[in-house]
Design an enzyme around this catalytic site. Structure first.
Site, PDB file in Angstrom:
ATOM      1  N   TYR A 141       0.828  -1.192   0.000  1.00  0.00           N
ATOM      2  CA  TYR A 141       0.000   0.000   0.000  1.00  0.00           C
ATOM      3  C   TYR A 141       0.868   1.250   0.000  1.00  0.00           C
ATOM      4  CZ  TYR A 141      -4.939   0.452   0.521  1.00  0.00           C
ATOM      5  OH  TYR A 141      -6.257   0.602   0.267  1.00  0.00           O
ATOM      6  N   ARG A 151      -2.308   8.415  -9.799  1.00  0.00           N
ATOM      7  CA  ARG A 151      -1.764   7.179  -9.243  1.00  0.00           C
ATOM      8  C   ARG A 151      -2.571   6.022  -9.800  1.00  0.00           C
ATOM      9  NH1 ARG A 151      -4.862   5.195  -4.489  1.00  0.00           N
ATOM     10  NH2 ARG A 151      -3.039   4.070  -3.772  1.00  0.00           N
TER      11      ARG A 151
END
Lengths: 320, 355, 202
Positions: free
Chosen positions: B37, B223
């Protein structure tokens, strides 16, 4: 990564408004349209002042929907480090300058049932743009504007003429003042309060509103702190492995930039938090001038806001 | 090139297909052989020619079919598109951003003609030619956000910025990875991310919020995010989960390569000038494992990523039960060879690369 | 059970405190059932407060246990509602005429506090002006994510949606706008198999 987009502009008009305040109007050098912006936004204006590259924030006060020009109004500060003096004395019509894209740290809360604006002196400028924005969208607003006298109340007569019911002006010289407690008491739920002016006025309005039970989410204020002059000092930049000198009339951020080190920023006035820098070591005293760090953070000696804060002492090592 | 739009479906008979062009430009999200993450944010200012990063709003062969699917979702459930009252100005910002971007980036497909506030918008792939008054809702068939996002691939979360936070106050969400706009509308950044595992403990969201709040006009960011979806189903909404959830159980070792899709979100972030809001387009790209493994590097890397993914992430992403089957399939294409850094196919680096 | 320590939960879930007097021009108090006890505690801690307060109280099953002592504090305005639905028009009217500086005090069940909070937010009150103290039932107000129907007073997980009849599991994810937790189909991937219902917080 400072990430601030720059726009090349030409000075197309310089309009003295009174003994202290002058308006500067810009068009884009490339002939294209400016981006639209939201009322309350500022741009950072770059000034090559001798050896020093200054970057000062000024609120945009032109119509946010007018993409043909931007305008700022600059109050001459004879005691300051020289940014406003540079604008007043050294900038001429036809000059080419660089400004940033608009950044808004004093935006309207668009949920507000009503916008109650309190301006002091040159603090009128962001409201000029906000009022134009709200007038276009039929917003509910009211302005209370305090100035020393009629001559120094920049845009006062223009505002009164355009919005006779929404604008209230108070002159210090005539002993007029805003009846703040009564004003705050009568506001309907969903009112948002906006304050721009000198520090004393901002504190007075915030404190009075807090005592009347206003939640802080409904209180918005903007105070651009001009960087203070001070004694020169030396700083070690650990990441860049350099030692730099900060001059008397230079901010720490300006000195970092002058050394060719890229540092982030948005407001350059101690409010936005972008330039927050970690302190690796120090022997001396911090002169914190920002409103970003908490008192605990200021006391900890771990952080500094280089746009407005300074240092006095033997050594300062920053993580930059 | 001019794009050939596919006639395909994302439901029922699932005729969705990726052409070789679409496979080669697929935004593979893993730049190394494992996944953690992270905020992994970068500037959104173009990318390699032909890649999905090149244009501000990528248009591809699925455009017309995706817009047809969105219209169907909205007809079935209008709550997938909502805007709180104070977000209309941000809707106009978004309409302007998309119309200007698309007409500049794809002049053969979209035209925008502006005469002060009298605008004319031509969308050739969808056969639209509308004239309207900018900032006047009465001159459009829908509110400005709904109007333009019925014509733009990807979900759109339109965020208000105030009180040092971002608020999910408007959106067009028909291809969501398992979150409900109707439920989440009005929430702040931390509230709508609350269901993400360990979200409370991870400073990552604090940093992400700080980054997003300082995204400036003229400096968009992007992203990639990802998950897995069984069948090329765009509408993996919680609203319809009781209808589509069963499809997750219909995978077999024989059909996994065809049914299991990697679902990649290209998330971009643009400051909206008039409202000071932020728009968060979430563009979804789907690729079957069969197609994905036609790029050898991607097949090897995906195998290693899925195999080594922490259990709670596989659970959160909803494929924990099917993971063994997916790993078995991918293991067959992983010969243990090295993979080059970065996300690109790098076909020329494969040992049996054909000239 | 009148006071309950909720387990640590995700960020969207409301957090409850103990009511305390806040500086403000007016004070609006809304409570149901055992929440009346929280208002009493507040009144005892600061007896001057009640004279400036407008109290809307819905006793539910508590009879006059709390309403009688509350009345004894002689609130500026005191209203006993037979249900939340019966009281909501009065609540809206009160908010419509209110001014900045209003402080809101909520006490009782999550469902009641959530719904008043949502009404107050729509009237333009910021969350900072609202305090909430949980008392009484820990039952939850649930939105079915599938049919959008709200089921009140849910005490078990999973439960049956009172509108569409699907079996839903209880999430901690909470919407302040809807004043409800989210319920999601528990057996979508295994239609024949509904897990046995358990009491919440067991």
């Amino acid at each position: 990564m400072s990430g601030v987009e720059k726009i090349a502009v030409r000075v197309t008009n310089i309009v003295p408004l009174n003994a202290l305040v002058t308006r500067f109007e810009f068009k884009r050098s490339d002939g294209l349209h400016f981006p639209t912006f939201s009322g309350g936004a500022h741009v950072v204006v770059e000034m090559q002042d001798g050896e020093i590259l200054r970057r000062n924030p000024y609120s945009l006060m032109s119509d946010p929907a007018d993409q043909s020009q931007y305008a700022i109004s600059v109050r001459r500060d004879d005691e300051g480090r020289g940014g406003s003096l540079f604008m007043h004395r050294s900038v001429s019509v036809g000059d080419e300058m660089l400004i940033s894209n608009p950044v808004n740290l004093f935006a309207l809360d668009l949920r507000a049932r009503k916008h109650l604006m309190i301006a002091g002196g040159i603090g009128i400028t962001p409201f000029m743009a906000q009022i134009k924005q709200l007038s276009r969208t039929n917003g509910n607003w009211e302005l209370h504007y305090a100035s020393r006298n009629a001559a120094l109340a920049s845009y006062g007569s223009e505002l009164m003429a355009q919005h006779p019911n929404g604008v209230h002006i108070y002159y210090d010289d005539d002993k007029q003042s805003i009846a703040l407690e009564a004003l705050l008491k009568g506001q309907p739920l969903g009112t948002h309060l906006y304050i721009c002016g000198p520090k004393g006025m901002i504190n007075w309005v915030r404190d009075t509103a807090k005592k009347a039970g206003w939640p802080h989410e409904a209180i918005h204020y903007e105070e651009f702190l001009a960087p203070q002059s001070g004694k020169p000092f030396e700083v070690k930049l650990a990441q860049s492995s350099m030692v730099i000198q900060v001059g008397e009339n230079q901010s720490l951020l300006e000195a970092i930039e002058a050394a060719g080190v890229d540092a982030p920023y948005l407001c350059r006035g101690g409010a936005c938090g972008q330039c927050e820098t970690a302190v690796i070591g120090y022997d001396g005293k911090f002169l914190h001038n920002d409103h970003w760090l908490t008192n605990e953070e200021k006391a900890s000696g771990h952080k500094i806001m280089p746009c407005v804060s300074r240092f006095e002492g033997k050594t300062l090592v920053l993580d930059r | 090139m001019s794009i050939q739009f596919n006639d395909e479906t994302f439901r029922d008979d699932y005729t969705f297909r990726n052409s070789d062009w679409a496979i080669n430009r697929f935004p593979f999200p893993f730049h190394e052989d494992h996944y953690m993450y992270s905020v992994n944010m970068e500037q959104h200012r173009g990318g390699p020619e032909g890649s999905v990063f090149e244009k501000r709003f990528d248009v591809d062969e699925h455009y017309v079919a995706e817009m047809r699917d969105r219209a169907q979702v909205l007809a079935d459930d209008p709550l997938r598109c909502q805007s709180l009252p104070h977000m209309t100005l941000a809707g106009w910002d978004l309409l302007e951003l998309i119309m200007v971007s698309k007409s500049e980036d794809y002049p053969d497909l979209f035209e925008l003609h502006r005469d002060d506030d009298k605008w004319r918008w031509v969308n050739k792939p969808l056969g639209i030619d509308d004239s309207f008054t900018f900032m006047d809702e009465t001159t459009l068939p829908y509110g400005p956000m709904e109007y333009i996002t019925r014509q733009t691939q990807g979900d759109f979360a339109v965020l208000d910025q105030r009180d040092d936070n971002l608020w999910m106050d408007a959106g067009m969400i028909t291809t969501q990875a398992d979150w409900s706009l109707d439920f989440d509308i009005g929430m702040n950044f931390f509230e709508w991310h609350a269901p993400v595992p360990k979200a409370n403990e991870m400073g990552i969201f604090v940093r992400a919020l700080k980054f997003l709040m300082s995204v400036q006009q003229g400096a968009p960011a992007r992203r990639l995010n990802w998950t897995m979806t069984v069948n090329p189903l765009l509408d993996t909404s919680p609203e319809n989960y009781h209808k589509w959830g069963i499809q997750k159980t219909q995978m077999t070792p024989e059909n996994v390569g065809e049914k299991q899709h990697l679902r990649v979100e290209l998330q971009t972030f643009f400051r909206l000038p008039r409202s000071n809001g932020l728009v968060f387009p979430i563009r979804c790209y789907l690729i079957s494992l069969d197609d994905l493994t036609s790029i050898p590097k991607w097949g090897r890397r995906l195998h290693r990523v899925i195999r080594d993914l922490p259990e709670e992430l596989a659970t959160y992403k909803g494929f924990i039960d099917n993971r063994p089957m997916i790993i078995d399939y991918l293991a067959k294409v992983d010969n243990g060879a090295e993979t080059s850094p970065g996300i690109w196919p790098d076909l020329h680096l494969e040992p049996d690369a054909k000239a | 059970m009148s006071k309950f320590q909720f387990p640590k939960a995700i960020f969207s879930r409301p957090v409850y405190t103990v009511l305390e007097r806040r500086v403000g021009s007016h004070h609006l108090m809304v409570a149901d059932a055992e929440g009346g006890g929280a208002l009493l505690d507040l009144a005892k801690s600061d007896s001057g407060l009640m004279a400036d307060a407008h109290v809307i109280y819905i006793p539910k099953h508590t009879g006059d246990t709390y309403s009688k002592p509350l009345a004894a504090f002689a609130p500026g305005q005191f209203y006993i509602g037979s249900s939340y639905e019966a009281s909501v028009a009065r609540l809206r009217r009160t908010l419509l005429g209110a001014h900045m500086g209003l402080q809101v005090y909520l006490a009782g069940t999550e469902g009641l506090m959530g719904q008043v909070q949502s009404e107050a937010a729509q009237a333009g009150i910021s969350p900072e002006s609202i305090q909430s103290e949980h008392r009484g039932s820990v039952a939850r107000r649930m939105q079915c994510v599938h049919c959008k129907g709200i089921t009140e007073d849910v005490t078990v997980d999973p439960f049956v949606c009172g509108h569409c009849g699907l079996n839903l599991y209880v999430r901690d994810h909470y919407s302040r706008r809807l004043a409800a937790f989210q319920g999601v189909c528990v057996n979508a991937e295994d239609p024949g198999n509904v897990p046995k219902a358990k009491e919440l917080y067991t």
